[in-house]
Scaffold this motif. Structure first.
Motif, mmCIF file in Angstrom:
data_model
loop_
_atom_site.group_PDB
_atom_site.id
_atom_site.type_symbol
_atom_site.label_atom_id
_atom_site.label_comp_id
_atom_site.label_asym_id
_atom_site.label_seq_id
_atom_site.Cartn_x
_atom_site.Cartn_y
_atom_site.Cartn_z
ATOM 1 N N TYR A 299 0.706 -1.194 -0.223
ATOM 2 C CA TYR A 299 -0.075 0.075 -0.119
ATOM 3 C C TYR A 299 0.962 1.290 -0.007
ATOM 4 O O TYR A 299 2.135 1.226 0.359
ATOM 5 C CB TYR A 299 -1.073 -0.116 1.227
ATOM 6 N N ASP A 300 0.234 2.357 -0.462
ATOM 7 C CA ASP A 300 1.163 3.584 -0.324
ATOM 8 C C ASP A 300 0.802 4.373 1.093
ATOM 9 O O ASP A 300 -0.176 4.498 1.322
ATOM 10 C CB ASP A 300 0.283 4.703 -1.455
ATOM 11 N N ALA B 75 1.385 7.133 1.908
ATOM 12 C CA ALA B 75 0.810 8.470 2.044
ATOM 13 C C ALA B 75 -0.491 8.605 1.453
ATOM 14 O O ALA B 75 -1.133 9.562 2.212
ATOM 15 C CB ALA B 75 1.559 9.285 1.007
ATOM 16 N N THR B 76 -1.223 7.715 1.221
ATOM 17 C CA THR B 76 -2.557 7.766 0.631
ATOM 18 C C THR B 76 -3.314 6.549 1.519
ATOM 19 O O THR B 76 -4.512 6.499 1.451
ATOM 20 C CB THR B 76 -2.908 7.592 -0.612
ATOM 21 N N GLN C 293 -3.772 3.554 0.336
ATOM 22 C CA GLN C 293 -4.532 2.982 -0.703
ATOM 23 C C GLN C 293 -3.777 1.732 -1.139
ATOM 24 O O GLN C 293 -2.628 1.680 -1.249
ATOM 25 C CB GLN C 293 -4.655 3.746 -1.875
ATOM 26 N N CYS D 197 -2.310 -0.882 -3.516
ATOM 27 C CA CYS D 197 -1.827 -0.263 -4.909
ATOM 28 C C CYS D 197 -2.782 -0.762 -6.014
ATOM 29 O O CYS D 197 -3.093 -1.934 -6.305
ATOM 30 C CB CYS D 197 -0.631 -1.105 -5.141
ATOM 31 N N LYS E 39 -2.600 12.679 -1.165
ATOM 32 C CA LYS E 39 -1.343 12.383 -0.100
ATOM 33 C C LYS E 39 -1.449 13.396 1.294
ATOM 34 O O LYS E 39 -1.739 14.474 1.201
ATOM 35 C CB LYS E 39 0.016 12.714 -0.649
#
Length: 479
Positions: free
Chosen positions: A294-295, A297-298, A300, A302, A341
């Protein structure tokens, strides 16, 4: 099977899940909160709140036992009523949980669903075989669970985790705490101060997550002076023996020891609750532990309309971080695909031991030594610390060598929970050490120690600037 549709489904009604739910509802779209266990956050039920209740009782007992140092003498023997201590812990704990339950009960019934959720696909969940949920987006907020070390698996009720401590109706006689991280150190010291014979054992030399070698050494010495602290030790065996558990371990000197305890408290970290979620049925990329990519910063996963928040993402198992995660994940789930982000708050962690431990900003081992100047204060002779007989600990602050901007700190000492907040606020405001020194400092307060450390860092930073100027002048003169 019943079928439901919603804009955002949130799996887990802990701190992160509730924060995500509120963010989605503020966006004005449908949300469904799915919970497979009892309502009430980890913090309220078995985490920060009940542990602080136990620590408060321990602090009261310790203060009474140390009153003679002020010339205040308590006649007779100090007595700790374990039944009364644990009754207050459970009663106040239930009160805190009640606040969470009131919040949940105030939600619309159509927004809540009981049962364990499992992915069928990227957008479909099955809940306990009775309901299929079709969601435009999904937030995973399933939390984490304590880890049991291999030598203690299968040994029944004598091996416990922090959750189990707060179900006690009385204090036991002897406890082995395995792990000297935040949970092990807090509960181990609290139990010891309440009269339980405690051994704290850890494979490494670390305590409380400290990374700065100087602060770590100072803290180790402080705890070793009070507790049976077995660092660099290795458990070699464990077995049930009558109404106890017998543990063999090798200490740091290589000596084999065998001891009996009423309980072994496993405090060796937590693992994300991803097993049984059926993530393998989605298109998420999973590692060997079943954790999805997952990201950060967000939040989410991927390429998916799925977000992960709180302890389950394995980043930082702290309540304020979980709440922030839930807010970020909820907002991004509501706005998907227009996600953003998030700007994170200054990193902050506190260990409620005595001395208190704390970290602000970058971890010490993530700093580039050649680019940083350090300042420090030893609380052994700090004025207010000596007044209150809490004069042990070390505070170290870090600043950028070139700009003087404050980068972070690591500390052990009195009232560090308050000092750490002031430093975290300064970090978030991107202040320099000189700007921090321009702030008011009252006398006599613990914060004067912060000023001492900042002054040292400022002096070193000024010297670094002068060295740079001299180097430039020499370079020009040599041409």
């Amino acid at each position: 099977m019943k079928q439901l549709e919603t804009d955002v489904a949130i799996i887990g009604a802990g701190t992160a899940g509730l924060s995500a739910y509120r963010a989605v509802k503020r966006a004005g779209i449908r949300a469904l909160l799915i919970e497979g266990g009892p309502y009430g956050t980890t913090c309220a039920r078995v985490g920060c709140m009940p542990s602080k209740l136990l620590i408060a009782a321990a602090d009261a007992a310790h203060a009474a036992s140390q009153a003679g140092g002020f010339g205040v003498h308590i006649d007779g023997r100090l007595r700790v009523d374990g039944v009364q201590v644990m009754a207050r812990v459970r009663s106040e704990r239930d009160r805190f949980v009640g606040f969470v339950l009131d919040s949940v009960h105030g939600m619309p019934e159509d927004d809540k669903l009981s049962g364990h959720a499992c992915f069928v696909s990227d957008n479909v969940l099955q809940v306990d075989g009775h309901t299929e949920v079709h969601a435009g987006r999904i937030v995973i907020a399933t939390g984490s669970a304590p880890n049991i070390p291999d030598p203690f698996k299968g040994l029944g009720e004598r091996v416990i985790v922090n959750d189990d401590v707060f179900a006690w109706t009385d204090l036991p006689a002897r406890v082995l705490v395995v792990g000297t991280g935040i949970i092990g150190l807090e509960l181990g010291q609290a139990l010891a101060r309440l009269g339980v014979r405690v051994t704290l054992l850890n494979r490494s030399e670390g305590v409380g997550g400290l990374r700065d070698p100087a602060v770590l050494a100072n803290a180790r010495a402080a705890f070793a002076g009070e507790l049976d602290l077995q660092l660099g030790a290795q458990v070699t065996g464990a077995r049930l023996a009558d109404e106890a558990i017998e543990v063999q371990y090798r200490d740091s000197q290589g000596e084999e020891k065998t001891e009996r305890y009423d309980y072994v408290l496993a405090a060796t970290g937590r693992r994300p609750n991803v097993a049984g979620l059926g993530l393998e049925k989605t298109t998420a990329r999973l590692d060997e532990r079943g954790m999805p990519a997952y990201d950060a910063a967000t939040l989410q996963l991927c390429g998916l309309p799925v977000f992960i928040a709180g302890d389950v993402n394995g980043a930082s198992p702290l309540l304020h971080e979980a709440a922030d995660d839930g807010h970020i994940a909820g907002n991004n789930a509501a706005a998907y695909p227009d996600i953003v982000k998030a700007r994170r708050r200054a990193p902050l962690s506190i260990v409620f031991t005595d001395p208190q431990l704390a970290r602000v900003g970058k971890r010490y081992d993530a700093l580039a030594p050649q680019a940083v100047v350090c300042g420090e204060v030893d609380f052994a002779n700090q004025g207010r610390a000596r007044i209150i007989r809490k004069n042990q600990g070390l505070l170290r602050v870090y600043a950028d060598r070139g700009s003087g901007r404050f980068l972070g700190a690591e500390m052990a000492g009195p009232a560090m929970e308050h000092v750490a907040h002031l430093l975290a606020w300064s970090l978030q405001q991107e202040l320099t050490v000189q700007q921090m020194l321009d702030m008011p400092f009252y006398h006599p307060v613990i914060e004067e120690g912060v000023r001492t450390a900042l002054r040292m860092a400022a002096k070193k930073q000024m010297e670094a600037e002068l060295d740079y100027v001299r180097e430039c002048e020499q370079a020009v003169n040599s041409e």
